[in-house]
Write a protein that holds these residues in place. Structure first.
Motif, PDB file in Angstrom:
ATOM      1  N   VAL A   7      -4.126  95.537 161.946  1.00 48.17           N
ATOM      2  CA  VAL A   7      -5.075  94.942 162.928  1.00 48.17           C
ATOM      3  C   VAL A   7      -6.098  94.086 161.738  1.00 48.17           C
ATOM      4  CG1 VAL A   7      -7.804  94.165 164.183  1.00 48.17           C
ATOM      5  CG2 VAL A   7      -5.379  95.852 165.207  1.00 48.17           C
ATOM      6  N   TYR A   8      -6.363  93.244 161.538  1.00 47.17           N
ATOM      7  CA  TYR A   8      -6.061  92.345 160.170  1.00 47.17           C
ATOM      8  C   TYR A   8      -7.754  91.563 160.503  1.00 47.17           C
ATOM      9  CZ  TYR A   8      -2.235  93.064 157.540  1.00 47.17           C
ATOM     10  OH  TYR A   8      -0.865  94.157 157.090  1.00 47.17           O
ATOM     11  N   PHE A   9      -9.191  92.446 159.698  1.00 41.19           N
ATOM     12  CA  PHE A   9      -9.963  91.613 159.827  1.00 41.19           C
ATOM     13  C   PHE A   9     -10.270  90.556 158.659  1.00 41.19           C
ATOM     14  CE2 PHE A   9     -11.920  92.803 164.025  1.00 41.19           C
ATOM     15  CZ  PHE A   9     -10.971  93.974 164.402  1.00 41.19           C
ATOM     16  N   CYS A  10     -11.563  89.414 158.599  1.00 41.51           N
ATOM     17  CA  CYS A  10     -11.842  88.360 158.006  1.00 41.51           C
ATOM     18  C   CYS A  10     -13.596  88.697 158.641  1.00 41.51           C
ATOM     19  CB  CYS A  10     -11.594  86.831 158.480  1.00 41.51           C
ATOM     20  SG  CYS A  10     -12.166  85.971 157.529  1.00 41.51           S
ATOM     21  N   ALA A  11     -14.481  88.617 157.725  1.00 41.78           N
ATOM     22  CA  ALA A  11     -15.952  88.990 157.629  1.00 41.78           C
ATOM     23  C   ALA A  11     -15.998  88.019 156.408  1.00 41.78           C
ATOM     24  CB  ALA A  11     -16.595  90.502 157.146  1.00 41.78           C
ATOM     25  N   ILE A  12     -17.459  87.397 157.317  1.00 39.39           N
ATOM     26  CA  ILE A  12     -18.055  86.656 156.177  1.00 39.39           C
ATOM     27  C   ILE A  12     -19.868  86.632 155.278  1.00 39.39           C
ATOM     28  CG2 ILE A  12     -17.035  84.617 156.356  1.00 39.39           C
ATOM     29  CD1 ILE A  12     -19.392  83.577 158.643  1.00 39.39           C
ATOM     30  N   THR A  13     -20.349  86.645 154.474  1.00 39.68           N
ATOM     31  CA  THR A  13     -21.596  86.809 154.624  1.00 39.68           C
ATOM     32  C   THR A  13     -22.426  86.255 153.396  1.00 39.68           C
ATOM     33  OG1 THR A  13     -23.948  88.508 153.966  1.00 39.68           O
ATOM     34  CG2 THR A  13     -21.643  88.677 152.573  1.00 39.68           C
ATOM     35  N   GLY A  14     -23.575  85.387 153.315  1.00 36.72           N
ATOM     36  CA  GLY A  14     -24.280  84.444 152.767  1.00 36.72           C
ATOM     37  C   GLY A  14     -24.991  84.955 151.782  1.00 36.72           C
ATOM     38  N   GLU A  15     -25.233  87.052 152.250  1.00 33.65           N
ATOM     39  CA  GLU A  15     -25.975  87.854 150.896  1.00 33.65           C
ATOM     40  C   GLU A  15     -25.294  88.632 151.015  1.00 33.65           C
ATOM     41  OE1 GLU A  15     -26.487  88.981 147.881  1.00 33.65           O
ATOM     42  OE2 GLU A  15     -27.781  86.925 148.297  1.00 33.65           O
ATOM     43  N   PRO A  16     -24.690  89.207 150.206  1.00 36.46           N
ATOM     44  CA  PRO A  16     -23.726  90.176 150.315  1.00 36.46           C
ATOM     45  C   PRO A  16     -24.833  92.021 150.029  1.00 36.46           C
ATOM     46  CG  PRO A  16     -22.901  89.940 148.783  1.00 36.46           C
ATOM     47  CD  PRO A  16     -23.878  88.517 149.392  1.00 36.46           C
ATOM     48  N   THR A  17     -26.178  91.873 149.587  1.00 36.70           N
ATOM     49  CA  THR A  17     -26.826  93.155 148.759  1.00 36.70           C
ATOM     50  C   THR A  17     -27.764  92.940 150.199  1.00 36.70           C
ATOM     51  OG1 THR A  17     -28.182  91.506 147.455  1.00 36.70           O
ATOM     52  CG2 THR A  17     -25.974  93.205 147.254  1.00 36.70           C
ATOM     53  N   SER A  18     -28.460  92.368 151.127  1.00 41.43           N
ATOM     54  CA  SER A  18     -29.936  92.403 151.558  1.00 41.43           C
ATOM     55  C   SER A  18     -29.311  92.006 153.254  1.00 41.43           C
ATOM     56  CB  SER A  18     -30.382  91.427 151.789  1.00 41.43           C
ATOM     57  OG  SER A  18     -30.339  90.704 151.380  1.00 41.43           O
ATOM     58  N   GLY A  19     -27.627  91.241 153.787  1.00 39.95           N
ATOM     59  CA  GLY A  19     -27.301  91.163 155.220  1.00 39.95           C
ATOM     60  C   GLY A  19     -26.193  91.579 155.495  1.00 39.95           C
ATOM     61  N   GLY A  20     -25.942  91.490 156.771  1.00 38.67           N
ATOM     62  CA  GLY A  20     -25.256  91.922 157.065  1.00 38.67           C
ATOM     63  C   GLY A  20     -23.682  91.274 157.290  1.00 38.67           C
ATOM     64  N   TYR A  21     -22.321  91.901 157.590  1.00 35.47           N
ATOM     65  CA  TYR A  21     -20.938  90.665 157.279  1.00 35.47           C
ATOM     66  C   TYR A  21     -21.562  89.907 158.863  1.00 35.47           C
ATOM     67  CZ  TYR A  21     -19.595  92.518 153.107  1.00 35.47           C
ATOM     68  OH  TYR A  21     -19.015  93.056 151.811  1.00 35.47           O
ATOM     69  N   THR A  22     -20.462  89.128 158.966  1.00 33.70           N
ATOM     70  CA  THR A  22     -20.245  88.449 160.425  1.00 33.70           C
ATOM     71  C   THR A  22     -18.542  88.973 160.449  1.00 33.70           C
ATOM     72  OG1 THR A  22     -22.086  86.976 161.032  1.00 33.70           O
ATOM     73  CG2 THR A  22     -20.464  86.733 161.861  1.00 33.70           C
ATOM     74  N   PHE A  23     -18.170  89.245 161.130  1.00 37.32           N
ATOM     75  CA  PHE A  23     -16.289  90.058 161.083  1.00 37.32           C
ATOM     76  C   PHE A  23     -16.099  88.576 162.158  1.00 37.32           C
ATOM     77  CE2 PHE A  23     -15.205  93.606 158.748  1.00 37.32           C
ATOM     78  CZ  PHE A  23     -16.758  93.884 158.292  1.00 37.32           C
ATOM     79  N   GLY A  24     -14.844  88.499 161.869  1.00 38.91           N
ATOM     80  CA  GLY A  24     -13.866  87.930 163.357  1.00 38.91           C
ATOM     81  C   GLY A  24     -13.061  88.447 163.891  1.00 38.91           C
ATOM     82  N   SER A  25     -13.408  88.284 165.487  1.00 37.14           N
ATOM     83  CA  SER A  25     -11.878  88.824 166.130  1.00 37.14           C
ATOM     84  C   SER A  25     -10.799  89.736 165.824  1.00 37.14           C
ATOM     85  CB  SER A  25     -11.926  87.500 167.619  1.00 37.14           C
ATOM     86  OG  SER A  25     -13.272  87.417 168.133  1.00 37.14           O
ATOM     87  N   GLY A  26     -10.626  89.173 164.845  1.00 39.38           N
ATOM     88  CA  GLY A  26      -9.069  90.450 164.091  1.00 39.38           C
ATOM     89  C   GLY A  26      -7.757  89.312 164.461  1.00 39.38           C
ATOM     90  N   THR A  27      -6.760  89.985 163.644  1.00 39.95           N
ATOM     91  CA  THR A  27      -5.771  89.326 164.060  1.00 39.95           C
ATOM     92  C   THR A  27      -4.517  90.517 164.229  1.00 39.95           C
ATOM     93  OG1 THR A  27      -5.460  86.887 162.672  1.00 39.95           O
ATOM     94  CG2 THR A  27      -3.919  88.657 163.146  1.00 39.95           C
ATOM     95  N   ARG A  28      -3.932  90.695 164.997  1.00 39.36           N
ATOM     96  CA  ARG A  28      -3.477  91.651 165.202  1.00 39.36           C
ATOM     97  C   ARG A  28      -1.638  91.622 164.570  1.00 39.36           C
ATOM     98  NH1 ARG A  28      -3.322  97.243 167.754  1.00 39.36           N
ATOM     99  NH2 ARG A  28      -5.248  96.543 167.989  1.00 39.36           N
ATOM    100  N   LEU A  29      -1.112  91.974 163.796  1.00 39.12           N
ATOM    101  CA  LEU A  29       0.108  91.933 162.860  1.00 39.12           C
ATOM    102  C   LEU A  29       0.558  93.390 163.467  1.00 39.12           C
ATOM    103  CD1 LEU A  29       1.840  89.770 161.179  1.00 39.12           C
ATOM    104  CD2 LEU A  29       0.947  91.092 159.315  1.00 39.12           C
ATOM    105  N   THR A  30       2.278  92.657 163.617  1.00 35.00           N
ATOM    106  CA  THR A  30       3.160  93.332 163.691  1.00 35.00           C
ATOM    107  C   THR A  30       4.736  92.950 163.425  1.00 35.00           C
ATOM    108  OG1 THR A  30       2.965  94.219 166.389  1.00 35.00           O
ATOM    109  CG2 THR A  30       4.578  94.541 165.316  1.00 35.00           C
ATOM    110  N   VAL A  31       4.641  94.519 162.620  1.00 37.32           N
ATOM    111  CA  VAL A  31       6.065  93.899 161.094  1.00 37.32           C
ATOM    112  C   VAL A  31       6.801  94.572 162.277  1.00 37.32           C
ATOM    113  CG1 VAL A  31       7.030  93.584 159.224  1.00 37.32           C
ATOM    114  CG2 VAL A  31       4.630  92.872 159.861  1.00 37.32           C
ATOM    115  N   VAL A  32       8.437  93.836 162.452  1.00 40.19           N
ATOM    116  CA  VAL A  32       9.160  94.745 163.144  1.00 40.19           C
ATOM    117  C   VAL A  32      10.443  94.952 161.795  1.00 40.19           C
ATOM    118  CG1 VAL A  32       8.865  94.172 165.414  1.00 40.19           C
ATOM    119  CG2 VAL A  32       9.428  92.867 164.434  1.00 40.19           C
TER     120      VAL A  32
END
Lengths: 113, 112
Positions: free
Chosen positions: A88-113
């Motif tokens: 499961v792959y998550f993207c995250a963003i932040t405006g200030e990495p050292t004083s604010g939290g990250y906002t995560f996306g809902s994720g991408t579930r990738l299956t490689v067969v």
């Protein structure tokens, strides 16, 4: 999540094929991240970006590349997908990495067969 | 290499009790520590940030402590509710880095 969108939400692909995951934000944040989450390993950083065309590797970057040609989009590419990249792959963003939290996306579930 | 440890076993408590989750770390000197909540099938949600010069931080029913000598953070949820059931992740960071390092999380189950 508000302000950040990942696509696709689910994907099944064959071994050896290239795959691109997209992260799109509307918050105008400078910092963007790609993590993968696997049972027993938690969230592990793949690549991150600290500005347009400014990217760097995380702890599990082998087999992955990224691009950021504009502020709002951060693309993760698996050049030649392997079964070990099933995750499961998550993207995250932040405006200030050292004083604010990250906002995560809902994720991408990738299956490689 | 740096290591973050969170209890891999689920914490099972009765509604109304205080839940206490632990985050221990080694080979790392973080400037700050964050806690996140993650529900199944969803991305983590930021809860609290505490810096190395802060001993304690509170937000509503949540309390976080940070002991840099013990290399440990405790995360407390008072008057717990079934809706608090989720996995809780801790993450460490430094002012010199843009990156967070995450623990694997502890699952909390609150019984009605």
């Amino acid at each position: 999540d508000a302000g950040i969108t990942q696509s696709p939400r689910h994907k099944v692909t064959e071994t050896g094929t290239p795959v691109t995951l997209r992260c799109h934000q509307t918050e105008n944040h400078r910092y963007m991240y790609w993590y993968r989450q696997d049972p027993g390993h938690g969230l592990r950083l793949i690549h991150y970006s600290y500005g347009v065309k400014d990217t760097d590797k995380g702890e599990v970057s082998d087999g992955y590349s990224v691009s950021r040609s504009k502020t709002e989009d951060f693309l993760l590419t698996l050049e030649s997908a392997t079964s070990s990249q099933t995750s499961v792959y998550f993207c995250a963003i932040t405006g200030e990495p050292t004083s604010g939290g990250y906002t995560f996306g809902s994720g991408t579930r990738l299956t490689v067969v | 290499s740096q290591k973050i440890e969170q209890n891999s076993e689920a914490l099972n408590i009765q509604e109304g009790k205080t839940a206490t989750l632990t985050c221990n770390y080694t080979n790392y000197s973080p400037a700050y520590l964050q806690w996140y909540r993650q529900d199944p099938g969803r991305g983590p949600v930021f809860l609290l940030l505490i810096r190395e010069n802060e001993k304690e931080k509170r937000k509503e029913r949540l309390k976080v402590t940070f002991d840099t000598t013990l290399k440990q953070s405790l995360f407390h949820i008072t008057a717990s509710q079934p809706a608090d059931s989720a996995t809780y992740l801790c993450a460490l960071g430094r002012d010199s880095s843009y990156k967070l390092i995450f623990g694997s999380g502890t699952r909390l189950l609150v019984r009605p």
